[in-house]
Design a protein around this motif. Structure first.
Motif, short mmCIF file in Angstrom:
data_model
loop_
_atom_site.label_atom_id
_atom_site.label_comp_id
_atom_site.label_asym_id
_atom_site.label_seq_id
_atom_site.Cartn_x
_atom_site.Cartn_y
_atom_site.Cartn_z
N MET A 125 101.87 29.97 -24.37
CA MET A 125 102.08 31.43 -24.47
C MET A 125 101.79 31.88 -25.90
N SER A 126 100.96 32.86 -26.03
CA SER A 126 100.53 33.36 -27.34
C SER A 126 101.69 34.07 -28.05
N LYS A 127 101.85 33.77 -29.33
CA LYS A 127 102.93 34.38 -30.10
C LYS A 127 102.38 35.05 -31.36
N LYS A 179 95.11 39.78 -31.07
CA LYS A 179 95.56 39.10 -29.85
C LYS A 179 94.37 38.80 -28.94
N ASP A 180 93.49 39.76 -28.86
CA ASP A 180 92.30 39.59 -28.04
C ASP A 180 91.46 38.42 -28.57
N LYS A 182 92.84 34.77 -28.09
CA LYS A 182 92.92 34.28 -26.71
C LYS A 182 94.33 33.74 -26.45
N HIS A 183 94.49 32.46 -26.12
CA HIS A 183 95.84 31.99 -25.81
C HIS A 183 96.54 31.39 -27.02
N LYS A 184 95.87 31.43 -28.15
CA LYS A 184 96.52 30.90 -29.35
C LYS A 184 97.36 31.98 -30.03
N ASP A 185 97.99 31.60 -31.13
CA ASP A 185 98.89 32.52 -31.82
C ASP A 185 98.15 33.43 -32.81
N ASP A 243 97.33 25.87 -33.95
CA ASP A 243 97.37 26.81 -32.82
C ASP A 243 97.26 28.27 -33.23
#
Lengths: 216, 216
Positions: A1-3, A140-141, A144-147, A69
């Protein structure tokens, strides 16, 4: 989960994230550099700058983890460079040489438009003129799924904190008293924002404090 | 050499020495008790209260040290009790029962005169109505060659700090975010007062930070 996170952010014992009177000779403010002593010694820091050697241990582990990450960075303009006002050409390319230590898209908050700047090693600087929210959406875009890592400076961290946009914070408390400068948390109610302490670890040169925000 | 010191003074990660809205039910302010979790578990604390058991280790060692070589204490009135305004008789004798954990003369800052109160175990409470300087002079005199410990609360520590009267400070940073309350250092320039960090040690339940003031 991206933070969205702040990591390895150095502060003084008295809570300052930068010294006072920032200028070309003191990009981190007077005595601001002392906050980063714990980091400058680490293998992670040396590696970032293409050098070998450096200390291993707790400080180094946390320094290294702070880069893991991460899919995109956000920086305030003052962290990108000392230039103020409109960009005068493309000559200023950051403090970090041809191959900056980010290796991701980096979104630089500024009031002055500038074309993206592609560097070696995967770093591209994008200059965002339409505000914090927009920069975060773009980051955020891109991540991707990283922070998304909020790199700083103090003002940028404070703005994202106050907006309730930061999920995790790791700050490194250096054994330094600045007495004056830019306070990181002053006037910000971290408890009300939902933060709770996760752990505190004493490193060789700083005390590492981890906070996380309750989701929901 | 006799010193004036603050020791084992608990603060939150966000710098509060007490919570907000102090009253009879919350003598340390709302959530203020959480700051002292590291101390309540220690053998030193249990012993102070005539109990056996309790944890040994780093926190306990620092708790025990905070009582060593102390020849006199200074407390603010709110630390002595919840009574406000003129003393109504001699019924309030502190929070600590017949044998308080001080075992020295204790000077209580107040605006309301009261005769000294001699307790068991060597503690005598003296009520000082002519101000900080006078209380410190009396405490130094009473302490002879031992140290004067400024017990608190936050306001008393801040006043002696600002007056440049404190030589050493040991504060215990608890893994707690209060968000609001009484900040210990806010607006006080510790560097300008001559303080430098001595050491930082992670205990089991708090991070112990030691500061000392350069003499001369």
């Amino acid at each position: 989960m991206s933070k969205v996170r702040v990591a390895a952010f150095s502060i003084s014992l008295d809570g300052f994230g930068a010294g006072p009177r920032q200028d070309l000779n003191n990009p981190l403010g007077v005595r601001g550099m002392e906050l980063h002593g714990w980091f400058l010694n680490t293998e992670a820091f040396k590696k970032m700058h293409g050098q070998s050697g450096g200390a291993r241990g707790i400080d180094n582990d946390f320094a290294a983890q702070s880069f893991e990450d991460v899919g995109a960075w956000i920086l305030g303009r003052n962290m990108f460079g000392p230039v103020r006002g409109p960009w005068e050409g493309d000559s200023w390319k950051g403090w970090w040489g041809d191959n900056p230590p980010y290796h991701t898209p980096v979104f630089v908050l500024t009031h002055h438009a500038r074309a993206p700047l592609t560097m070696e090693g995967g770093t591209t600087f994008y200059f965002v003129t339409d505000g914090l929210e927009s920069a975060l959406a773009k980051a955020k875009d891109a991540a991707k799924h990283k922070d998304v890592r909020i790199g700083g400076g103090v003002s940028v961290v404070r703005q994202y904190l106050s907006a309730g946009q930061i999920d995790e914070m790791h700050f490194a408390v250096s054994p330094v008293l600045l007495g004056e400068g830019e306070p990181l948390f002053s006037g910000i109610n971290l408890a009300q924002l939902g933060f709770t302490p996760v752990r505190t670890v004493c490193g060789e040169g700083a005390t590492h404090v981890f906070l996380a925000r309750n989701q929901g």
